[in-house]
Structures are given as structure tokens and as C-alpha cells.
Design a protein around this motif. Structure first.
Motif, PDB file in Angstrom:
ATOM      1  N   VAL A  95       0.848  -1.184   0.000  1.00  0.00           N
ATOM      2  CA  VAL A  95       0.000   0.000   0.000  1.00  0.00           C
ATOM      3  C   VAL A  95       0.883   1.233   0.000  1.00  0.00           C
ATOM      4  CG1 VAL A  95      -1.899  -1.191   1.120  1.00  0.00           C
ATOM      5  CG2 VAL A  95      -0.245   0.035   2.515  1.00  0.00           C
ATOM      6  N   SER A  96       0.357   2.309  -0.574  1.00  0.00           N
ATOM      7  CA  SER A  96       1.197   3.478  -0.806  1.00  0.00           C
ATOM      8  C   SER A  96       1.664   4.134   0.477  1.00  0.00           C
ATOM      9  CB  SER A  96       0.444   4.497  -1.658  1.00  0.00           C
ATOM     10  OG  SER A  96      -0.746   4.883  -0.997  1.00  0.00           O
ATOM     11  N   SER A  97       0.917   3.931   1.561  1.00  0.00           N
ATOM     12  CA  SER A  97       1.247   4.630   2.802  1.00  0.00           C
ATOM     13  C   SER A  97       2.321   3.927   3.615  1.00  0.00           C
ATOM     14  CB  SER A  97      -0.011   4.771   3.653  1.00  0.00           C
ATOM     15  OG  SER A  97      -0.567   3.505   3.910  1.00  0.00           O
ATOM     16  N   GLY A  98       2.717   2.768   3.202  1.00  0.00           N
ATOM     17  CA  GLY A  98       3.701   2.035   3.986  1.00  0.00           C
ATOM     18  C   GLY A  98       4.789   1.474   3.125  1.00  0.00           C
ATOM     19  N   ASP A  99       5.673   0.730   3.727  1.00  0.00           N
ATOM     20  CA  ASP A  99       6.738   0.122   2.947  1.00  0.00           C
ATOM     21  C   ASP A  99       6.826  -1.374   3.180  1.00  0.00           C
ATOM     22  OD1 ASP A  99       7.765   0.108   5.469  1.00  0.00           O
ATOM     23  OD2 ASP A  99       9.422   1.443   5.064  1.00  0.00           O
ATOM     24  N   LYS A 100       5.782  -1.982   3.688  1.00  0.00           N
ATOM     25  CA  LYS A 100       5.835  -3.420   3.855  1.00  0.00           C
ATOM     26  C   LYS A 100       5.022  -4.091   2.763  1.00  0.00           C
ATOM     27  CE  LYS A 100       1.865  -4.434   6.765  1.00  0.00           C
ATOM     28  NZ  LYS A 100       1.387  -4.945   8.061  1.00  0.00           N
ATOM     29  N   LEU A 101       5.422  -5.305   2.435  1.00  0.00           N
ATOM     30  CA  LEU A 101       4.706  -6.120   1.477  1.00  0.00           C
ATOM     31  C   LEU A 101       3.993  -7.248   2.209  1.00  0.00           C
ATOM     32  CD1 LEU A 101       7.349  -6.476  -1.384  1.00  0.00           C
ATOM     33  CD2 LEU A 101       5.456  -4.855  -1.218  1.00  0.00           C
ATOM     34  N   THR A 102       2.810  -7.582   1.712  1.00  0.00           N
ATOM     35  CA  THR A 102       2.074  -8.738   2.197  1.00  0.00           C
ATOM     36  C   THR A 102       2.124  -9.792   1.106  1.00  0.00           C
ATOM     37  OG1 THR A 102       0.617  -7.365   3.561  1.00  0.00           O
ATOM     38  CG2 THR A 102      -0.147  -9.583   2.998  1.00  0.00           C
ATOM     39  N   PHE A 103       2.650 -10.946   1.451  1.00  0.00           N
ATOM     40  CA  PHE A 103       2.877 -11.996   0.466  1.00  0.00           C
ATOM     41  C   PHE A 103       1.801 -13.073   0.528  1.00  0.00           C
ATOM     42  CE2 PHE A 103       7.165 -11.411  -1.285  1.00  0.00           C
ATOM     43  CZ  PHE A 103       7.678 -10.443  -0.443  1.00  0.00           C
TER      44      PHE A 103
ATOM     45  N   SER B  87      10.973 -21.097  14.550  1.00  0.00           N
ATOM     46  CA  SER B  87      11.574 -21.844  13.446  1.00  0.00           C
ATOM     47  C   SER B  87      10.967 -21.365  12.133  1.00  0.00           C
ATOM     48  CB  SER B  87      11.322 -23.341  13.608  1.00  0.00           C
ATOM     49  OG  SER B  87      11.975 -23.837  14.747  1.00  0.00           O
ATOM     50  N   ALA B  88      11.819 -20.885  11.244  1.00  0.00           N
ATOM     51  CA  ALA B  88      11.353 -20.294   9.991  1.00  0.00           C
ATOM     52  C   ALA B  88      12.559 -19.953   9.133  1.00  0.00           C
ATOM     53  CB  ALA B  88      10.543 -19.014  10.258  1.00  0.00           C
ATOM     54  N   MET B  89      12.274 -19.571   7.896  1.00  0.00           N
ATOM     55  CA  MET B  89      13.287 -18.972   7.031  1.00  0.00           C
ATOM     56  C   MET B  89      13.198 -17.468   7.229  1.00  0.00           C
ATOM     57  SD  MET B  89      15.616 -19.441   4.663  1.00  0.00           S
ATOM     58  CE  MET B  89      15.387 -20.832   3.553  1.00  0.00           C
ATOM     59  N   TYR B  90      14.299 -16.850   7.537  1.00  0.00           N
ATOM     60  CA  TYR B  90      14.328 -15.410   7.769  1.00  0.00           C
ATOM     61  C   TYR B  90      15.043 -14.730   6.598  1.00  0.00           C
ATOM     62  CZ  TYR B  90      12.635 -16.151  12.476  1.00  0.00           C
ATOM     63  OH  TYR B  90      11.843 -16.486  13.550  1.00  0.00           O
ATOM     64  N   PHE B  91      14.345 -13.784   5.986  1.00  0.00           N
ATOM     65  CA  PHE B  91      14.889 -13.056   4.841  1.00  0.00           C
ATOM     66  C   PHE B  91      15.210 -11.617   5.239  1.00  0.00           C
ATOM     67  CE2 PHE B  91      14.189 -16.131   1.572  1.00  0.00           C
ATOM     68  CZ  PHE B  91      13.000 -16.780   1.872  1.00  0.00           C
ATOM     69  N   CYS B  92      16.384 -11.187   4.866  1.00  0.00           N
ATOM     70  CA  CYS B  92      16.763  -9.791   4.985  1.00  0.00           C
ATOM     71  C   CYS B  92      16.563  -9.137   3.623  1.00  0.00           C
ATOM     72  CB  CYS B  92      18.227  -9.709   5.398  1.00  0.00           C
ATOM     73  SG  CYS B  92      18.945  -8.060   5.413  1.00  0.00           S
ATOM     74  N   ALA B  93      16.216  -7.863   3.611  1.00  0.00           N
ATOM     75  CA  ALA B  93      16.072  -7.125   2.358  1.00  0.00           C
ATOM     76  C   ALA B  93      16.544  -5.700   2.557  1.00  0.00           C
ATOM     77  CB  ALA B  93      14.621  -7.136   1.882  1.00  0.00           C
ATOM     78  N   SER B  94      16.916  -5.062   1.457  1.00  0.00           N
ATOM     79  CA  SER B  94      17.293  -3.659   1.537  1.00  0.00           C
ATOM     80  C   SER B  94      16.806  -2.931   0.297  1.00  0.00           C
ATOM     81  CB  SER B  94      18.808  -3.498   1.693  1.00  0.00           C
ATOM     82  OG  SER B  94      19.512  -3.886   0.521  1.00  0.00           O
ATOM     83  N   SER B  95      16.701  -1.606   0.414  1.00  0.00           N
ATOM     84  CA  SER B  95      16.294  -0.778  -0.719  1.00  0.00           C
ATOM     85  C   SER B  95      16.952   0.582  -0.599  1.00  0.00           C
ATOM     86  CB  SER B  95      14.771  -0.633  -0.785  1.00  0.00           C
ATOM     87  OG  SER B  95      14.279   0.026   0.356  1.00  0.00           O
ATOM     88  N   GLU B  96      17.050   1.275  -1.739  1.00  0.00           N
ATOM     89  CA  GLU B  96      17.634   2.608  -1.741  1.00  0.00           C
ATOM     90  C   GLU B  96      16.747   3.611  -1.029  1.00  0.00           C
ATOM     91  OE1 GLU B  96      19.766   4.457  -5.133  1.00  0.00           O
ATOM     92  OE2 GLU B  96      19.191   2.618  -6.193  1.00  0.00           O
ATOM     93  N   GLY B  97      15.466   3.531  -1.315  1.00  0.00           N
ATOM     94  CA  GLY B  97      14.526   4.464  -0.725  1.00  0.00           C
ATOM     95  C   GLY B  97      13.432   3.722   0.017  1.00  0.00           C
ATOM     96  N   SER B  98      12.498   4.487   0.529  1.00  0.00           N
ATOM     97  CA  SER B  98      11.404   3.876   1.299  1.00  0.00           C
ATOM     98  C   SER B  98      10.149   3.782   0.445  1.00  0.00           C
ATOM     99  CB  SER B  98      11.105   4.699   2.553  1.00  0.00           C
ATOM    100  OG  SER B  98      10.523   5.929   2.180  1.00  0.00           O
ATOM    101  N   GLY B  99       9.186   3.015   0.923  1.00  0.00           N
ATOM    102  CA  GLY B  99       7.922   2.890   0.223  1.00  0.00           C
ATOM    103  C   GLY B  99       7.908   1.687  -0.692  1.00  0.00           C
ATOM    104  N   VAL B 100       6.726   1.203  -0.970  1.00  0.00           N
ATOM    105  CA  VAL B 100       6.616  -0.019  -1.766  1.00  0.00           C
ATOM    106  C   VAL B 100       7.030   0.214  -3.211  1.00  0.00           C
ATOM    107  CG1 VAL B 100       4.898  -1.099  -0.311  1.00  0.00           C
ATOM    108  CG2 VAL B 100       4.157   0.412  -2.141  1.00  0.00           C
ATOM    109  N   GLY B 101       7.180   1.460  -3.616  1.00  0.00           N
ATOM    110  CA  GLY B 101       7.643   1.725  -4.974  1.00  0.00           C
ATOM    111  C   GLY B 101       9.100   1.397  -5.177  1.00  0.00           C
ATOM    112  N   GLU B 102       9.839   1.305  -4.105  1.00  0.00           N
ATOM    113  CA  GLU B 102      11.263   1.014  -4.213  1.00  0.00           C
ATOM    114  C   GLU B 102      11.486  -0.474  -4.397  1.00  0.00           C
ATOM    115  OE1 GLU B 102      12.720   4.688  -4.293  1.00  0.00           O
ATOM    116  OE2 GLU B 102      14.044   2.954  -4.141  1.00  0.00           O
ATOM    117  N   LYS B 103      12.475  -0.804  -5.194  1.00  0.00           N
ATOM    118  CA  LYS B 103      12.774  -2.212  -5.425  1.00  0.00           C
ATOM    119  C   LYS B 103      13.476  -2.787  -4.208  1.00  0.00           C
ATOM    120  CE  LYS B 103      15.103  -5.342  -8.636  1.00  0.00           C
ATOM    121  NZ  LYS B 103      15.901  -5.450  -9.876  1.00  0.00           N
ATOM    122  N   LEU B 104      12.913  -3.869  -3.701  1.00  0.00           N
ATOM    123  CA  LEU B 104      13.536  -4.576  -2.589  1.00  0.00           C
ATOM    124  C   LEU B 104      14.490  -5.625  -3.128  1.00  0.00           C
ATOM    125  CD1 LEU B 104      10.704  -5.349   0.003  1.00  0.00           C
ATOM    126  CD2 LEU B 104      12.436  -3.575   0.098  1.00  0.00           C
ATOM    127  N   PHE B 105      15.657  -5.681  -2.552  1.00  0.00           N
ATOM    128  CA  PHE B 105      16.609  -6.731  -2.867  1.00  0.00           C
ATOM    129  C   PHE B 105      16.652  -7.666  -1.656  1.00  0.00           C
ATOM    130  CE2 PHE B 105      18.785  -5.319  -6.745  1.00  0.00           C
ATOM    131  CZ  PHE B 105      18.296  -4.031  -6.855  1.00  0.00           C
TER     132      PHE B 105
END
Lengths: 113, 115
Positions: A95-103, B87-105
Motif C-alpha cells: 500500500v502506498s502509505s507504507g513500505d511493507k509487502l504482504t505476500f 523456526s522459519a526462514m528469515y529473509f533480509c532485504a534492503s532498498s535505496e529508498g522507502s515505500g513499496v515503490g522502491e525495489k527490494l533486494f
């Protein structure tokens, strides 16, 4: 809150056949939609994303996805599958207001020779 | 393409023990994340981190969890007293900027097994 459903846990297709992986989302407004792929031993890699505009989006590795608001769907397609496409595929919503993804729970793709 | 590196790839620990999962984000990225996936379940957001502070956290991220950027390159997730359900798989991610528009690696994950 937003949610994602991937109804197919496992799919097997023959190499060269077409592929469609299903994804349905639940969110009150227009979501940001994503498809990720995870190959064995690798991290999650972004295939494509939809924010707005053209509802058919092209991604890497020959994948495309179509956003259908009326069906709350964002299905992933590929016209001809290669053996290297065998992996797990995840649909996600943001969602545009946050930065988390729901998978979603993911769809594991197997490719028959 | 640049990569996010996670170590170890597998970690086995006894219930009640502390574990630290390590991540090296991409060098020019400023935003960092942890996600986890319990076997057979969804990939779940845990926490986002920017400027040495938590930006957002999920209800999963309780007092047993903490994150830290101890130096200019590492980003760690600590679980103080592990439970079986961690117990789980834990993933780390990073991005240049914030917000879902930024590409997560994303990194390739650390499989944590709590016995």
C-alpha cells in the motif's frame, strides 16, 4: 488490511507449454502488486510490479501479468516455459502509505522435460 | 546485480537460546527489512529500519526481537529467547529508498531451526 491468495500450491507444466499462476488480492483501494520468484538457494527476485496505468505489465525473463480490478486478480503468465523457470513464485501486495509487502503462500512450479 | 548477503544459511539452536541472524545489505541502500516464512505459510513482514531506528514493525516483532546496525555494513536480527514457533526462514532485504515503490533486494535467507 490487505491480503493475498495464491490458490495453487504446486503446478507442473511441460517445457515449452504456457503458464498461468493465479493471484487474488483483497484491499479496499488500488493496491501495488508484485510477483517475486525464488530459485533454490536464492533470495526473492522481483519479476514485475504494477502500480497504475496499463493493466498488462511486462517483467523480466519473459513474464507478464495482468491486473484485473473486477476480479481482484493479478495473474502471472508466460507463453513458453523453460526448465530454468522451475522455482517458487510469490505474489505480493503493498500500500502506498507504507513500505511493507504482504505476500501469498507461494506456488511451486515444476517443469517436465 | 548487487546482492544482499545473509549468514549463516542454516542455524540450529535450542529453545531459550539467543540467536543473531546477520545480513550485509547492498552498500548504498538506506532502508532495511526482515521478513520470515514459516514452513508452508506466507512470507511475513517483521520490521523495517532506517536511520538507526525502526520505521515499522508487525505484531510478530515483540520484545523478544531486536534489530541493529552495529557498523556501516551489517544489519542484524536478534531473538533473545527462542521458541519452537520461531523456526522459519528469515529473509533480509534492503532498498535505496522507502515505500513499496522502491525495489527490494532480498537475501537468500537463513533457515532457523529451534529444537
Amino acid at each position: 488490511a490487505q491480503s493475498v491468495t495464491q490458490p495453487d500450491i504446486h503446478i507442473t507444466v511441460s517445457e515449452g507449454a504456457s503458464l498461468e499462476l493465479r493471484c487474488n488480492y483483497s484491499y479496499g483501494a488500488t493496491p501495488y502488486l508484485f510477483w517475486y520468484v525464488q530459485s533454490p538457494g536464492q533470495g526473492l527476485q522481483l519479476l514485475l510490479k504494477y502500480f497504475s496505468g496499463d493493466t498488462l505489465v511486462q517483467g523480466i525473463k519473459g513474464f507478464e501479468a495482468e491486473f484485473k480490478r473486477s476480479q481482484s486478480s493479478f495473474n502471472l503468465r508466460k507463453p513458453s516455459v523453460h526448465w530454468s523457470d522451475a522455482a517458487e513464485y510469490f505474489c505480493a501486495v503493498g500500500v502506498s502509505s507504507g513500505d511493507k509487502l504482504t505476500f501469498g503462500t507461494g506456488t511451486r512450479l515444476a517443469v517436465r522435460p | 546485480e548487487p546482492e544482499v548477503t545473509q549468514t549463516p544459511s542454516h542455524q540450529v539452536t535450542q529453545m531459550g537460546q539467543e540467536v543473531i541472524l546477520r545480513c550485509v545489505p547492498i552498500s548504498n541502500h538506506l532502508y532495511f527489512y526482515w521478513y520470515r516464512q514459516i514452513l508452508g505459510q506466507k512470507v511475513e513482514f517483521l520490521v523495517s529500519f532506517y536511520n538507526n531506528e525502526i520505521s515499522e514493525k508487525s505484531e510478530i516483532f515483540d520484545d523478544q526481537f531486536s534489530v541493529e546496525r552495529p557498523d556501516g555494513s551489517n544489519f542484524t536480527l536478534k531473538i533473545r529467547s527462542t521458541k519452537l514457533e520461531d523456526s522459519a526462514m528469515y529473509f533480509c532485504a534492503s532498498s535505496e529508498g522507502s515505500g513499496v515503490g522502491e525495489k527490494l533486494f532480498f537475501g537468500s535467507g537463513t533457515q532457523l531451526s529451534v529444537l
